[in-house]
Design a protein around this motif. Structure first.
Motif, PDB file in Angstrom:
ATOM      1  N   LEU A  88       0.822  -1.216   0.000  1.00  7.14           N
ATOM      2  CA  LEU A  88       0.000   0.000   0.000  1.00  7.14           C
ATOM      3  C   LEU A  88       0.854   1.263   0.000  1.00  7.14           C
ATOM      4  CD1 LEU A  88      -2.771  -1.136   2.512  1.00  7.14           C
ATOM      5  CD2 LEU A  88      -3.001  -0.845   0.042  1.00  7.14           C
ATOM      6  N   LEU A  89       1.986   1.228   0.681  1.00  2.23           N
ATOM      7  CA  LEU A  89       2.889   2.386   0.665  1.00  2.23           C
ATOM      8  C   LEU A  89       3.373   2.678  -0.753  1.00  2.23           C
ATOM      9  CD1 LEU A  89       5.059   1.761   3.865  1.00  2.23           C
ATOM     10  CD2 LEU A  89       3.325   3.527   3.551  1.00  2.23           C
ATOM     11  N   LEU A  90       3.618   1.631  -1.522  1.00  2.00           N
ATOM     12  CA  LEU A  90       4.116   1.809  -2.884  1.00  2.00           C
ATOM     13  C   LEU A  90       3.119   2.553  -3.770  1.00  2.00           C
ATOM     14  CD1 LEU A  90       5.768  -1.684  -3.525  1.00  2.00           C
ATOM     15  CD2 LEU A  90       6.941   0.529  -3.513  1.00  2.00           C
ATOM     16  N   VAL A  91       1.824   2.336  -3.562  1.00  2.00           N
ATOM     17  CA  VAL A  91       0.832   2.958  -4.442  1.00  2.00           C
ATOM     18  C   VAL A  91       0.208   4.222  -3.866  1.00  2.00           C
ATOM     19  CG1 VAL A  91       0.257   0.858  -5.698  1.00  2.00           C
ATOM     20  CG2 VAL A  91      -0.934   1.356  -3.568  1.00  2.00           C
ATOM     21  N   HIS A  92       0.492   4.536  -2.596  1.00  2.00           N
ATOM     22  CA  HIS A  92      -0.127   5.720  -2.003  1.00  2.00           C
ATOM     23  C   HIS A  92       0.869   6.811  -1.624  1.00  2.00           C
ATOM     24  CE1 HIS A  92      -4.288   4.481  -1.908  1.00  2.00           C
ATOM     25  NE2 HIS A  92      -3.898   3.279  -1.526  1.00  2.00           N
ATOM     26  N   PHE A  93       2.152   6.547  -1.762  1.00  3.54           N
ATOM     27  CA  PHE A  93       3.163   7.573  -1.504  1.00  3.54           C
ATOM     28  C   PHE A  93       4.159   7.551  -2.655  1.00  3.54           C
ATOM     29  CE2 PHE A  93       1.407   6.617   2.619  1.00  3.54           C
ATOM     30  CZ  PHE A  93       1.340   7.852   3.238  1.00  3.54           C
ATOM     31  N   GLY A  94       4.390   8.713  -3.257  1.00  5.78           N
ATOM     32  CA  GLY A  94       5.264   8.784  -4.422  1.00  5.78           C
ATOM     33  C   GLY A  94       4.448   8.717  -5.699  1.00  5.78           C
ATOM     34  N   THR A  95       5.121   8.764  -6.823  1.00  7.66           N
ATOM     35  CA  THR A  95       4.455   8.739  -8.122  1.00  7.66           C
ATOM     36  C   THR A  95       3.950   7.339  -8.421  1.00  7.66           C
ATOM     37  OG1 THR A  95       5.918  10.484  -8.939  1.00  7.66           O
ATOM     38  CG2 THR A  95       4.740   9.193 -10.586  1.00  7.66           C
ATOM     39  N   ARG A  96       2.672   7.221  -8.677  1.00  7.91           N
ATOM     40  CA  ARG A  96       2.087   5.913  -8.953  1.00  7.91           C
ATOM     41  C   ARG A  96       2.313   5.556 -10.409  1.00  7.91           C
ATOM     42  NH1 ARG A  96      -3.997   5.608  -7.720  1.00  7.91           N
ATOM     43  NH2 ARG A  96      -3.209   5.885  -5.603  1.00  7.91           N
ATOM     44  N   THR A  97       3.173   4.604 -10.649  1.00  5.45           N
ATOM     45  CA  THR A  97       3.497   4.151 -11.998  1.00  5.45           C
ATOM     46  C   THR A  97       3.110   2.686 -12.151  1.00  5.45           C
ATOM     47  OG1 THR A  97       5.717   3.471 -11.328  1.00  5.45           O
ATOM     48  CG2 THR A  97       5.441   5.759 -12.078  1.00  5.45           C
ATOM     49  N   GLY A  98       3.203   2.208 -13.382  1.00  4.67           N
ATOM     50  CA  GLY A  98       2.920   0.806 -13.624  1.00  4.67           C
ATOM     51  C   GLY A  98       3.871  -0.103 -12.863  1.00  4.67           C
ATOM     52  N   LEU A  99       5.126   0.312 -12.767  1.00  6.06           N
ATOM     53  CA  LEU A  99       6.110  -0.488 -12.044  1.00  6.06           C
ATOM     54  C   LEU A  99       5.750  -0.579 -10.567  1.00  6.06           C
ATOM     55  CD1 LEU A  99       8.776  -2.014 -11.833  1.00  6.06           C
ATOM     56  CD2 LEU A  99       9.951   0.200 -11.591  1.00  6.06           C
ATOM     57  N   ARG A 100       5.325   0.539  -9.969  1.00  8.01           N
ATOM     58  CA  ARG A 100       4.954   0.537  -8.549  1.00  8.01           C
ATOM     59  C   ARG A 100       3.722  -0.346  -8.303  1.00  8.01           C
ATOM     60  NH1 ARG A 100       6.111   4.450  -4.529  1.00  8.01           N
ATOM     61  NH2 ARG A 100       8.019   5.603  -4.970  1.00  8.01           N
ATOM     62  N   ILE A 101       2.760  -0.288  -9.198  1.00 11.81           N
ATOM     63  CA  ILE A 101       1.570  -1.126  -9.035  1.00 11.81           C
ATOM     64  C   ILE A 101       1.951  -2.597  -9.107  1.00 11.81           C
ATOM     65  CG2 ILE A 101      -0.652  -1.759 -10.065  1.00 11.81           C
ATOM     66  CD1 ILE A 101      -0.929   1.133 -11.004  1.00 11.81           C
ATOM     67  N   THR A 102       2.833  -2.929 -10.045  1.00 17.32           N
ATOM     68  CA  THR A 102       3.287  -4.318 -10.174  1.00 17.32           C
ATOM     69  C   THR A 102       4.049  -4.760  -8.938  1.00 17.32           C
ATOM     70  OG1 THR A 102       3.419  -4.091 -12.583  1.00 17.32           O
ATOM     71  CG2 THR A 102       4.631  -5.912 -11.587  1.00 17.32           C
ATOM     72  N   LEU A 103       4.938  -3.907  -8.438  1.00 17.82           N
ATOM     73  CA  LEU A 103       5.701  -4.235  -7.228  1.00 17.82           C
ATOM     74  C   LEU A 103       4.768  -4.407  -6.026  1.00 17.82           C
ATOM     75  CD1 LEU A 103       8.810  -1.884  -7.571  1.00 17.82           C
ATOM     76  CD2 LEU A 103       8.753  -4.373  -7.810  1.00 17.82           C
ATOM     77  N   ALA A 104       3.712  -3.591  -5.973  1.00 20.87           N
ATOM     78  CA  ALA A 104       2.741  -3.718  -4.882  1.00 20.87           C
ATOM     79  C   ALA A 104       2.052  -5.077  -4.947  1.00 20.87           C
ATOM     80  CB  ALA A 104       1.716  -2.591  -4.955  1.00 20.87           C
ATOM     81  N   GLY A 105       1.684  -5.505  -6.166  1.00 20.25           N
ATOM     82  CA  GLY A 105       1.076  -6.820  -6.331  1.00 20.25           C
ATOM     83  C   GLY A 105       2.021  -7.939  -5.919  1.00 20.25           C
ATOM     84  N   ILE A 106       3.306  -7.766  -6.216  1.00 21.59           N
ATOM     85  CA  ILE A 106       4.314  -8.756  -5.825  1.00 21.59           C
ATOM     86  C   ILE A 106       4.419  -8.829  -4.304  1.00 21.59           C
ATOM     87  CG2 ILE A 106       6.802  -9.252  -5.840  1.00 21.59           C
ATOM     88  CD1 ILE A 106       6.844  -8.161  -8.718  1.00 21.59           C
ATOM     89  N   CYS A 107       4.403  -7.664  -3.647  1.00 14.58           N
ATOM     90  CA  CYS A 107       4.466  -7.640  -2.178  1.00 14.58           C
ATOM     91  C   CYS A 107       3.254  -8.332  -1.564  1.00 14.58           C
ATOM     92  CB  CYS A 107       4.555  -6.200  -1.669  1.00 14.58           C
ATOM     93  SG  CYS A 107       6.165  -5.442  -1.882  1.00 14.58           S
TER      94      CYS A 107
END
Length: 373
Positions: free
Chosen positions: A94-113
């Motif tokens: 959730l930190l990956l998608v709610h803090f910082g620029t939300r990019t496709g890479l961040r969404i993918t990394l969030a799914g991996i987490c």
């Protein structure tokens, strides 16, 4: 090898728990970009607890329904650790998608987490079983891992490809299916064998009756949170899908209704040896010049004691958007936009001493989507 089965009613109950926790966690963070940083952290933490405890509760509701021909128990410490791991990894997602620029890479990394959280919770929880030993097949492990990553990444792309109600609902379904599928796919590839001399173990054990009490409490809390969130969900403002934005504008759609300030923030400025306050609704832009910060309105260029970072945090509630590391702009006063290769320029009405503000490459997409161009 010991034969094991499942109570079908508890299988359905485990799916219900996963869906309720998914809906609660994903709904709590809807519109988080319009909150202050402190409140956003609180909401993300609450969401992580809802999702993480939902993963844990789903697992152990299903385990309560597992039948074996011998008596078995759970190590209390390992069971507790499995819950904390699920909450921690979900929180990172959730930190990956709610803090910082939300990019496709961040969404993918969030799914991996999230996938790592589900897998870690499952196998740590399974390692806490006492009296029998789980034996995993290579095929079962491989399919469970593949299912976790594919389903969780898909769930986050659906939930954060846009922040409309339909994204939340479909993402909830994806989350629930991911958690339940990983559990039962993994269990299909798991066998058990009896462990001799288990009475020599000195730790604190949980039998099914004690575990049922803990799971019931957790499920009750999740259900209560689900009902509270559901009450306001239907009336939540719809939001256009924005896959990559800054944290200050991550959930805001590019429509005229959002170009008006969301709140009136009083901005301090110094003049004639006194501190005065300007309404954010009348401020055209904010500019940082070295260590100093200036605001622009009809009165001209005014010095403010707030730093540009503080402005960014507090004026997000007023609808301001960052267009450059040194500039914040009020979309309400933007009269024109010009694209220049990989950057741009915003122009303003004749309402202050600032005529234009640069838009840097890293903020270009968010600014254009916010302005609807």
């Amino acid at each position: 090898m010991l034969q094991h089965g499942h109570d079908h009613y508890l299988v359905v109950a485990s799916l219900a728990i996963a869906l309720m926790s998914g809906f609660t966690g994903l709904s709590l963070t809807q519109g988080a970009s319009r909150m202050s940083i402190a409140r956003r952290k609180l909401v993300v933490s609450m969401s992580a607890i809802a999702l993480g405890s939902g993963i844990w509760s789903m697992h152990f509701v299903a385990m309560l329904g597992m039948t074996l021909p011998v008596q078995f128990y759970y190590d209390a410490l390992i069971t507790l650790i499995s819950a904390f791991v699920a909450i921690l990894l979900t929180g990172i997602a959730l930190l990956l998608v709610h803090f910082g620029t939300r990019t496709g890479l961040r969404i993918t990394l969030a799914g991996i987490c999230l996938a790592a959280g589900i897998l870690a919770m499952h196998y740590i929880g399974m390692s806490g079983i006492q009296g029998v030993r789980p034996i995993y097949s290579a095929a079962g492990l491989g399919i469970a891992i593949l299912a976790a990553f594919v389903l969780c990444i898909a769930s986050f792309w659906i939930s954060y490809g846009g922040r409309e109600n339909r994204n939340i609902l479909i993402g909830t379904l994806g989350f629930g299916v991911a958690v339940v599928s990983v559990h039962f796919v993994a269990m299909a590839g798991t066998h058990f064998e009896l462990v001799e001399g288990m009475n020599e173990h000195a730790g604190f054990w949980l039998d099914n009756s004690i575990l049922a009490f803990g799971v019931t409490v957790s499920s009750f809390v999740i259900s209560g949170a689900f009902l509270l969130v559901s009450v306001s969900f239907a009336g939540h403002p719809q939001q256009e899908p924005l896959p990559a934005q800054t944290d200050a504008a991550e959930d805001l759609p590019a429509t005229e209704s959002t170009l008006a300030p969301q709140a009136d923030v009083k901005i301090p400025f110094e003049q004639n040896g006194r501190i005065h306050f300007a309404s954010s609704q009348e401020v055209t832009a904010v500019r940082a010049e070295g260590r100093y910060t200036f605001i622009y309105n009809a009165a001209g260029r005014l010095f403010s004691p707030w730093s540009i970072s503080e402005m960014d945090t507090k004026l997000a509630e007023a609808g301001f958007i960052r267009c450059h590391r040194s500039y914040l702009i009020n979309p309400k006063f933007v009269s024109g936009f010009e694209r220049k290769k990989d950057n741009g320029v915003c122009y303003f009405e004749d309402t202050s001493q600032i005529e234009k503000a640069p838009v840097s490459r890293s903020y270009l997409k968010a600014v254009r989507e916010r302005l609807g161009v």
